[in-house]
Design a protein around this motif. Structure first.
Motif, PDB file in Angstrom:
ATOM      1  N   VAL A   1     -23.216  11.675  23.840  1.00 51.15           N
ATOM      2  CA  VAL A   1     -22.958  10.337  23.309  1.00 51.15           C
ATOM      3  C   VAL A   1     -21.689  10.393  22.477  1.00 51.15           C
ATOM      4  N   ASP A   2     -20.911   9.317  22.496  1.00 49.97           N
ATOM      5  CA  ASP A   2     -19.622   9.340  21.806  1.00 49.97           C
ATOM      6  C   ASP A   2     -19.742   9.026  20.319  1.00 49.97           C
ATOM      7  N   SER A   3     -20.955   8.897  19.815  1.00 51.68           N
ATOM      8  CA  SER A   3     -21.182   8.680  18.396  1.00 51.68           C
ATOM      9  C   SER A   3     -22.489   9.362  18.006  1.00 51.68           C
ATOM     10  N   GLN A   4     -22.682   9.536  16.717  1.00 57.94           N
ATOM     11  CA  GLN A   4     -23.917  10.183  16.264  1.00 57.94           C
ATOM     12  C   GLN A   4     -25.078   9.194  16.345  1.00 57.94           C
ATOM     13  N   VAL A   5     -26.146   9.632  16.943  1.00 62.81           N
ATOM     14  CA  VAL A   5     -27.323   8.782  17.101  1.00 62.81           C
ATOM     15  C   VAL A   5     -28.562   9.571  16.692  1.00 62.81           C
ATOM     16  N   THR A   6     -29.513   8.866  16.131  1.00 63.66           N
ATOM     17  CA  THR A   6     -30.729   9.536  15.664  1.00 63.66           C
ATOM     18  C   THR A   6     -31.629   9.924  16.832  1.00 63.66           C
ATOM     19  N   MET A   7     -31.887   8.965  17.689  1.00 63.30           N
ATOM     20  CA  MET A   7     -32.809   9.203  18.793  1.00 63.30           C
ATOM     21  C   MET A   7     -32.081   9.127  20.131  1.00 63.30           C
ATOM     22  N   MET A   8     -32.461  10.002  21.015  1.00 62.95           N
ATOM     23  CA  MET A   8     -32.030   9.914  22.403  1.00 62.95           C
ATOM     24  C   MET A   8     -33.279   9.902  23.255  1.00 62.95           C
ATOM     25  N   PHE A   9     -33.224   9.141  24.338  1.00 58.74           N
ATOM     26  CA  PHE A   9     -34.390   8.952  25.195  1.00 58.74           C
ATOM     27  C   PHE A   9     -34.065   9.411  26.612  1.00 58.74           C
ATOM     28  N   TRP A  10     -35.020  10.059  27.222  1.00 55.78           N
ATOM     29  CA  TRP A  10     -34.882  10.473  28.616  1.00 55.78           C
ATOM     30  C   TRP A  10     -35.883   9.678  29.470  1.00 55.78           C
ATOM     31  N   TYR A  11     -35.335   9.018  30.496  1.00 56.74           N
ATOM     32  CA  TYR A  11     -36.147   8.243  31.420  1.00 56.74           C
ATOM     33  C   TYR A  11     -36.036   8.845  32.825  1.00 56.74           C
TER      34      TYR A  11
END
Lengths: 110, 115
Positions: free
Chosen positions: B25-35
């Motif tokens: 991701v091009d920015s910091q994110v708390t959650m990432m989801f896999w579908y």
């Protein structure tokens, strides 16, 4: 019962007409509702989100939410052939995740 | 909105092997989801990946089959282990654009075919 249910279609609508897509959900605690569009071979893209009962309009698109009936819909006015896609209803039951319905395939006939 | 890059975009794999999908991701994110999106089907959430803690798996998905790493706030991997033809799917990585955002953005997906 599935958490999010949609009529899988296919739904065929003549160009210029109104396309109506429907979705029901089972979790009464759900707070956020989303409509995504997915073209064949592509990833889903957000069309609209709605949080409050009633209607929300954005251009040719109107989302309608009725929490008492656990029902959310998407209306597409003046349908165009480029609107032909699969439309996915998604609901957030909490924990910031989204649960998707099976999608409705929409075809707009010129 | 966030830009999410996934690789590989597609692969053909042999039964019994494992494949790791990367998501940036091009920015910091708390959650990432896999579908997972099986052919002709909708999206099914596999797991939520949080930085600094173990992933949270949905019913029907287990860590041994789908191990996930989240080493930092911009990157995650999903491994599909001991693959069978039933694992042939598109695997999608996603994240909210920012905390409190209304847009869940998806990567372009990784199409896996298992022979």
């Amino acid at each position: 019962q599935k958490e999010v249910e949609q009529n899988s279609g296919p739904l065929s609508v003549p160009e210029g007409a109104i396309a109506s897509l429907n979705c029901t959900y089972s979790d009464r605690g759900s707070q956020s509702f989303f409509w995504y569009r997915q073209y064949s071979g592509k990833s889903p893209e957000l069309i609209m989100f709605i949080y409050s009962n009633g209607d929300k309009e954005d251009g040719r698109f109107t989302a309608q939410l009725n929490k008492a009936s656990q029902y959310v819909s998407l209306l597409i006015r003046d349908s165009q052939p480029s609107d032909s896609a699969t439309y996915l209803c998604a609901v957030s039951p909490g924990a910031q995740k989204l649960v998707f319905g099976q999608g409705t395939r929409l075809t707009i006939n010129p | 909105s966030a830009v999410i890059s996934q690789k590989p975009s597609r692969d053909i794999c042999q039964r019994g092997t494992s494949l790791t999908i990367q998501c940036q991701v091009d920015s910091q994110v708390t959650m990432m989801f896999w579908y997972r999106q099986q052919p002709g089907q909708s999206l099914t959430l596999i797991a939520t990946a949080n930085q600094g803690s173990e992933a949270t798996y949905e019913s029907g998905f287990v860590i041994d089959k789908f191990p996930i790493s989240r080493p930092n706030l911009t990157f995650s991997t999903l491994t599909v282990s001991n693959m069978s033809p039933e694992d042939s799917s598109i695997y999608l990585c996603s994240s909210w654009d920012y905390p409190g955002a209304n847009v869940l953005t998806f990567g372009a997906g990784s199409r896996l075919t298992v022979l």
